[in-house]
Design a protein around this motif. Structure first.
Motif, short mmCIF file in Angstrom:
data_model
loop_
_atom_site.label_atom_id
_atom_site.label_comp_id
_atom_site.label_asym_id
_atom_site.label_seq_id
_atom_site.Cartn_x
_atom_site.Cartn_y
_atom_site.Cartn_z
N THR A 142 -8.34 12.43 1.88
CA THR A 142 -8.39 12.42 -0.05
C THR A 142 -8.48 11.16 -0.28
OG1 THR A 142 -6.59 12.82 -1.42
CG2 THR A 142 -7.61 13.75 -0.26
N GLY A 143 -8.03 10.22 0.11
CA GLY A 143 -8.59 8.85 -0.53
C GLY A 143 -7.56 8.70 -1.96
N ASN A 144 -7.76 9.02 -2.21
CA ASN A 144 -6.50 9.91 -3.40
C ASN A 144 -5.00 10.00 -3.13
OD1 ASN A 144 -5.84 9.37 -6.03
ND2 ASN A 144 -7.15 11.53 -6.66
N TYR A 145 -3.99 8.87 -3.93
CA TYR A 145 -2.43 9.56 -3.85
C TYR A 145 -2.19 10.54 -4.87
CZ TYR A 145 -4.04 7.37 1.03
OH TYR A 145 -3.97 6.87 1.75
N GLY A 152 -9.10 0.08 -3.73
CA GLY A 152 -10.15 0.73 -4.39
C GLY A 152 -9.28 2.38 -3.42
N ARG A 153 -7.96 2.42 -3.95
CA ARG A 153 -7.88 3.46 -4.06
C ARG A 153 -6.30 3.99 -4.84
NH1 ARG A 153 -4.50 3.04 1.49
NH2 ARG A 153 -5.33 1.08 2.45
N GLY A 168 -3.24 11.85 1.18
CA GLY A 168 -4.14 10.19 0.83
C GLY A 168 -4.75 10.36 1.80
N ASP A 169 -4.22 10.20 2.75
CA ASP A 169 -5.09 9.56 4.64
C ASP A 169 -6.44 10.01 3.94
OD1 ASP A 169 -2.90 7.80 3.81
OD2 ASP A 169 -2.40 8.55 6.47
N GLU A 203 -4.42 -2.71 -8.54
CA GLU A 203 -4.79 -1.54 -8.38
C GLU A 203 -6.16 -1.82 -8.08
OE1 GLU A 203 -4.68 2.55 -10.09
OE2 GLU A 203 -2.84 3.41 -8.78
N ARG A 262 0.97 -0.94 0.19
CA ARG A 262 0.03 0.33 -0.03
C ARG A 262 0.90 1.17 0.15
NH1 ARG A 262 -2.37 -3.82 -0.40
NH2 ARG A 262 -4.84 -4.72 1.13
#
Ligand code: ISE
Length: 356
Positions: free
Chosen positions: A316-319, A135-136, A313-314, A131, A108
């Motif tokens: 928004t859930g998007n890195y 789910g992210r 990211g943590d 990926e 992750r």
């Protein structure tokens, strides 16, 4: 690019503790990787390089020794798994990407992957699917032209509707020199891949077919290498894109892009910086020597935005903030069709899988 607070710092304001630096492992410290190490160390805010790795161990050790708090790790998979590493920057040879990307997903770890995503279309799709299962979005692909000021202005012009319907695009991609191992198919997979991504980025649609035409070969081209090449891309809606690929010209780095629309055209990449006039009656300027100089600011922006996205990211859930694994897969599929056309000279259709 000034060292500035990350977007996350800006969002939370000064009442909270400043976010701690993102600890990055850079894998592969040849030309691009070493460049990224220097960039993160001196120009990017909110990140530092804590681990470097290269198949030439002495090179990794030498670079690590110049950076406070950085060490060389011999096995790239150990570097990815290292608990002290928050995120990974892959600048290793394309053939190693599949294994390394799978390891990043398993642990992750957000990853910025220099192109290609992987060297096969099937493995690129597998990466996209793996990926998606998590789910992210964790994988960003290094198509740096999307961060270049000129390309961004061209995109804004098209999206703003000022050119009307964009109809065609003419591109030139010339390199002053390329490594000795560059063959005809690498001209497609390593050079044309940028125009493939630019087409998808500027026109916002997929590419339906590719044809590679062979003009008379440059007498200076190595035996058996088709150079120059003309690529003709057709998008799903029928837009035409042509690209002259010529590596190596022995001149300088030239990347030009002209979009023709119903209400006019726009061109970037003219290298019209300073123009000097001098005796005896001459005038002229300088052409950018290579891609690191031409796209230096774009790389800075690309890495800063990636660091900011990973830092946030943590929440928004998007890195990822830029080209995704899907973009890497789509580019690989178009280039594979291009390599097929290199053999036959005929247009080859691109078949993309369903996007997960
Ligand atoms: C190189 O890998 C790049 O990414 C450059 O932008 C491109 O101009 C060159 O042809 C590639 O080999």
């Amino acid at each position: 690019l000034e060292k500035c607070p990350t977007s996350v710092d800006q969002a939370v304001g000064s009442v909270t503790e400043p976010m701690s630096d993102l600890k990055v492992a850079v894998l592969g410290v040849g030309v691009m990787g070493a460049d990224h190490v220097a960039r993160i160390t001196s120009r990017i805010s909110g990140a530092r390089v804590v681990v470097v790795n290269d198949y030439i161990t002495e090179k990794a050790e030498q670079i690590a020794s110049q950076i406070e708090g950085c060490r060389a790790v011999i096995d790239p998979l150990d570097a990815i798994a290292d608990p002290d590493v928050d995120a990974v920057l892959l600048a290793t040879p394309g053939t190693t990407h599949e294994k390394q990307l799978l390891a990043c997903l398993e642990h992750r770890k957000p990853v910025m992957c220099e192109k290609p995503l992987t060297t096969e279309v099937s493995t690129s799709l597998e990466i996209v699917r793996r990926e998606a299962e998590l789910g992210r979005p964790l994988i960003q692909v290094g198509f740096m032209r999307r961060f270049d000021d000129e390309y961004m202005r061209l995109k804004a012009l098209i999206d703003g509707g000022e050119l009307g319907q964009p109809l065609l695009m003419h591109c030139i991609h010339r390199n002053p020199s390329v490594p000795g191992y560059f063959d005809s198919s690498l001209i497609v997979k390593d050079s044309l891949v940028h125009e493939v991504d630019v087409t998808r980025f500027l026109f916002g649609e997929e590419i339906a077919s590719v044809q590679i035409v062979r003009p008379g070969s440059n007498p200076g081209a190595p035996e058996g290498v088709v150079d120059p090449q003309i690529a003709i891309l057709r998008t799903v809606s029928g837009r035409h894109v042509d690209v002259e690929l010529f590596v190596p010209t022995g001149v300088a780095y030239e990347v030009r892009t002209e979009v023709v629309g119903e209400h006019g055209s726009a061109m970037i990449g003219l290298d019209v910086g300073l123009i000097r006039k001098s005796a005896p009656g001459t005038w002229g300027g300088q052409i950018t020597p290579g891609f690191r100089e031409r796209f230096g600011r774009a790389y800075d922006k690309e890495i800063q935005r990636w660091v900011d996205a990973v830092q946030g990211g943590d929440t928004t859930g998007n890195y990822v903030d830029g080209p995704t694994a899907w973009d890497g897969y789509a580019a690989a599929a178009v280039c594979a069709a291009g390599v097929e056309s290199l053999e036959s000279g005929l247009p080859v259709d691109v078949h993309l899988a369903e996007r997960p």
